[in-house]
Design an enzyme around this catalytic site. Structure first.
Site, short mmCIF file in Angstrom:
data_model
loop_
_atom_site.label_atom_id
_atom_site.label_comp_id
_atom_site.label_asym_id
_atom_site.label_seq_id
_atom_site.Cartn_x
_atom_site.Cartn_y
_atom_site.Cartn_z
N LYS A 224 -3.53 66.15 55.20
CA LYS A 224 -3.01 66.98 55.88
C LYS A 224 -1.79 66.51 56.36
CE LYS A 224 -7.02 67.82 58.25
NZ LYS A 224 -8.08 67.18 57.71
N ARG B 293 -11.05 74.98 63.68
CA ARG B 293 -11.37 73.90 63.25
C ARG B 293 -13.35 73.86 63.31
NH1 ARG B 293 -8.64 69.34 63.76
NH2 ARG B 293 -9.84 67.36 61.89
N ARG C 224 -6.57 54.16 56.25
CA ARG C 224 -5.61 54.36 56.23
C ARG C 224 -5.50 53.56 57.67
NH1 ARG C 224 -5.68 60.25 58.25
NH2 ARG C 224 -7.90 59.81 59.63
N ARG D 264 -6.88 54.63 62.82
CA ARG D 264 -7.61 55.18 64.12
C ARG D 264 -9.21 54.41 64.15
NH1 ARG D 264 -6.22 61.03 62.02
NH2 ARG D 264 -8.25 61.26 62.81
N ARG E 186 -17.70 63.25 60.38
CA ARG E 186 -17.03 63.88 60.57
C ARG E 186 -16.94 65.29 59.48
NH1 ARG E 186 -11.87 60.38 61.03
NH2 ARG E 186 -10.93 61.84 60.31
P1 AP5 Z 1 -4.27 61.96 55.99
O1 AP5 Z 1 -2.55 62.37 55.33
O2 AP5 Z 1 -3.50 61.27 57.88
O3 AP5 Z 1 -5.27 63.22 55.92
P2 AP5 Z 1 -5.43 63.94 57.06
O4 AP5 Z 1 -6.06 65.31 56.35
O5 AP5 Z 1 -4.25 64.35 57.54
O6 AP5 Z 1 -6.77 63.29 57.69
P3 AP5 Z 1 -7.26 63.30 59.41
O7 AP5 Z 1 -8.28 62.66 59.37
O8 AP5 Z 1 -6.03 62.81 60.29
O9 AP5 Z 1 -8.20 64.35 59.43
P4 AP5 Z 1 -8.78 65.38 60.09
O10 AP5 Z 1 -8.84 66.34 60.30
O11 AP5 Z 1 -10.20 64.12 59.99
O12 AP5 Z 1 -8.05 63.98 61.98
P5 AP5 Z 1 -7.50 64.69 63.08
O13 AP5 Z 1 -6.12 63.87 63.43
O14 AP5 Z 1 -7.19 66.81 62.25
O15 AP5 Z 1 -4.09 60.87 55.20
C1 AP5 Z 1 -5.23 60.72 54.71
C2 AP5 Z 1 -4.94 59.52 54.25
O16 AP5 Z 1 -5.03 58.96 52.83
C3 AP5 Z 1 -3.95 58.17 54.27
O17 AP5 Z 1 -3.95 56.97 54.69
C4 AP5 Z 1 -2.43 58.36 53.43
O18 AP5 Z 1 -1.66 57.51 53.16
C5 AP5 Z 1 -3.54 58.42 52.24
N1 AP5 Z 1 -3.57 60.32 51.34
C6 AP5 Z 1 -2.81 60.82 51.37
N2 AP5 Z 1 -2.37 62.11 50.56
C7 AP5 Z 1 -2.90 61.44 49.82
C8 AP5 Z 1 -2.95 61.35 48.54
N3 AP5 Z 1 -2.47 62.70 47.36
N4 AP5 Z 1 -3.37 60.33 47.54
C9 AP5 Z 1 -3.66 59.76 48.02
N5 AP5 Z 1 -3.69 59.13 49.37
C10 AP5 Z 1 -2.74 59.95 50.23
O19 AP5 Z 1 -8.47 64.63 64.48
C11 AP5 Z 1 -9.21 64.34 64.41
C12 AP5 Z 1 -10.40 64.78 65.88
O20 AP5 Z 1 -9.43 64.90 66.57
C13 AP5 Z 1 -11.29 65.18 64.68
O21 AP5 Z 1 -12.34 64.10 65.13
C14 AP5 Z 1 -11.79 65.88 66.43
O22 AP5 Z 1 -12.86 64.67 67.17
C15 AP5 Z 1 -10.37 66.16 67.34
N6 AP5 Z 1 -9.87 67.25 66.94
C16 AP5 Z 1 -8.62 67.96 66.58
N7 AP5 Z 1 -9.08 69.09 66.11
C17 AP5 Z 1 -9.43 69.14 66.63
C18 AP5 Z 1 -10.24 71.05 66.64
N8 AP5 Z 1 -9.22 71.98 66.46
N9 AP5 Z 1 -11.02 71.04 67.45
C19 AP5 Z 1 -11.58 70.07 68.13
N10 AP5 Z 1 -11.82 68.67 68.34
C20 AP5 Z 1 -10.69 68.28 67.19
#
Ligand code: AP5
Length: 451
Positions: free
Chosen positions: A35, A111, A146, A175, A186
């Site tokens: 994402k 979410r 990552r 992270r 997660r």
């Molecule tokens: P990346 O692009 O970073 O993936 P992402 O989908 O953004 O992953 P996140 O882990 O950030 O998502 P998440 O939803 O778990 O965490 P968030 O920060 O929102 O890519 C991941 C890796 O893959 C990278 O190394 C990249 O280089 C590689 N990659 C990407 N695309 C690729 C491809 N096509 N091919 C190969 N490699 C690739 O949330 C974190 C925490 O915040 C949650 O756990 C929760 O505690 C809290 N939180 C956030 N939002 C809420 C909410 N709405 N409600 C409650 N708690 C929340």
């Protein structure tokens, strides 16, 4: 909304408007589905305001704010932060001016079903809901590998996207929630909630295979968003008032209800306008979408000679509404009336069209000089197609005794190439002409656009 103003000494100030509302996009997917990576690319191309709840929360944590302190433990354990904290944060961010003006890209919210419902209650709805789909085993590897650049915010991966320089490599951080165990937790939470959220957006949901190179994934997203953006552009007519702009931008459609007083014939100006506007909208839509054929049937009796009240004036009014509307958008429109097809002034000319050209010339074409500048009157045939013409409106072309109009129509549409040709034909069935020497045999297309 984009607005173009031009000044012409003959026409005064002209304002051409097209409303293009900013894009509203939601992106969802399991942890590490890509994402954040796609959001970076989307924002570069579309200039949207990226609102990532993960990034917002991490910023609160690192600044040691009250929200950050509350959220920290949940995040580190790979659990969801309580709704009230996240929802307040997201709605505050969405209501800021930049998000309203440039459009937004919401990443990581909603979410849970209750978060989706909170947005629904506030009537905050995206234009498109994108889900990145990636198999579990790949997700775990992506998370564990990552690395983040705390200076630029850029996302790397030890294998897939290693940092460009040693200097960047040295400052990368991991992270705290990117351990295998926490990723699994997660992922589990994501799966428990995914279906309920998707059901809220089922009509705008687009699932994308995220297990492909990021450029390939982006290509698909790019074409989807471009299409959504194109669909959101609404051309506006000259003379549009501020009030109608506001109405259009508030998303109201153009349905005006069923007209009353339908039984009075000839119909009032207001009722006729109702029919004209509908034909106009269908024609505009077909041309804007590049359709090559459109057939609109309108059943206003004045355009149906079978009902004995056929009025050439009604036909002329319809022609005027359509021609002026396109002229208002800066198009040069040629309105074409069939001329004589044989010997002598009226020989080979359908009686119904006799005098039509003159009527058109004498009609009221507005006071900004459209006639002669943007609207010109011509005949039917290939030689009528001039380079400066943007489109053609053909008024009721018909066979005449001993002559068939089809060849001229074909030659004209060929010469027009990809320019729209709109054929406005009242319901002309095979009827003997009043003098008994002519008949019409092109039937029932009312408006027909081709390119
Ligand atoms: P990346 O692009 O970073 O993936 P992402 O989908 O953004 O992953 P996140 O882990 O950030 O998502 P998440 O939803 O778990 O965490 P968030 O920060 O929102 O890519 C991941 C890796 O893959 C990278 O190394 C990249 O280089 C590689 N990659 C990407 N695309 C690729 C491809 N096509 N091919 C190969 N490699 C690739 O949330 C974190 C925490 O915040 C949650 O756990 C929760 O505690 C809290 N939180 C956030 N939002 C809420 C909410 N709405 N409600 C409650 N708690 C929340």
């Amino acid at each position: 909304m984009s607005t173009l103003m031009t000044f012409h000494p003959l026409q005064g100030l002209k304002v051409y408007c097209s409303i293009s509302e900013p894009l509203k996009v939601m992106i969802s997917g399991a942890p590490a589905s890509g994402k954040g990576t796609q959001c970076e690319l989307i924002c570069q191309k579309f200039g949207l305001v990226h609102i990532s709840t993960g990034d917002l929360l991490r910023a609160e944590v690192s600044s040691g704010t009250e929200i950050g302190n509350k959220a920290k433990d949940f995040m580190n354990a790979g659990q969801l932060v309580p709704d009230e904290i996240v929802t307040a944060m997201v709605t505050a961010r969405l209501s800021r001016e930049d998000a309203k003006e440039k459009g937004w890209l919401l990443d990581g919210y909603p979410r849970s079903f209750s978060q989706a419902q909170s947005l629904e209650k506030m009537k905050i709805r995206p234009d498109i809901y994108i889900i990145l789909d990636v198999p579990d085993e790949i997700l775990i590897d992506r998370c564990v590998g990552r690395r983040l650049d705390p200076v630029t915010g850029k996302i790397y991966h030890v294998k897939n996207f290693p940092p460009e320089t040693e200097e960047i490599k040295a400052r990368l951080v991991t992270r705290p929630d990117d351990t295998e165990e926490k990723v699994k937790s997660r992922l589990e939470i994501y799966k428990q909630n995914a279906e309920a959220i998707s059901s809220t957006y089922s009509n705008i949901l687009k699932k994308i295979d995220g297990n492909r190179p990021k450029e390939v994934v982006f290509e698909e997203i790019y074409s989807m968003l471009s299409q959504v953006q194109k669909d959101k552009v609404k051309p506006m007519k000259l003379g549009t008032t501020l009030e109608s702009l506001n109405q259009a931008s508030s998303g109201k459609d153009n349905w005006r209800g069923i007209p009353t007083r339908l039984n009075n014939i000839p119909h009032s100006r207001e009722i006729r306008k109702y029919f004209y506007e509908d034909v106009l909208q269908a024609t505009q839509r077909a041309i804007n979408e590049g359709r090559t054929r459109l057939k609109v049937e309108i059943n206003i009796p004045e355009l149906n000679p079978e009902m004995d009240v056929y009025r050439i004036g009604t036909l002329m009014e319809l022609v005027r509404v359509i021609a002026l509307s396109f002229a208002d958008d800066g198009k040069r429109v040629k309105v074409c009336v069939q001329g004589s097809m044989g010997e002598g002034a009226l020989a080979g000319m359908p009686l119904q069209l006799a005098g039509t050209r003159k009527i058109l010339e004498f009609m009221d074409w507005g006071d900004y000089g459209a006639m002669g500048n943007f609207i010109n009157i011509g005949s039917i045939g290939a030689k009528e197609v001039d380079e400066q013409d943007d489109m053609f409106i053909l008024v009721a072309p018909q066979n005449a005794v001993g002559n068939c109009i089809i060849d001229d129509l074909k030659a004209m549409t060929d010469a027009a190439e990809n320019r729209p040709v709109i054929l406005i034909n009242p319901r002309l069935k095979d009827l003997p002409g009043s003098s008994g020497i002519m008949q019409v045999s092109i039937n029932q297309e009312v408006v027909y656009s081709t390119n």
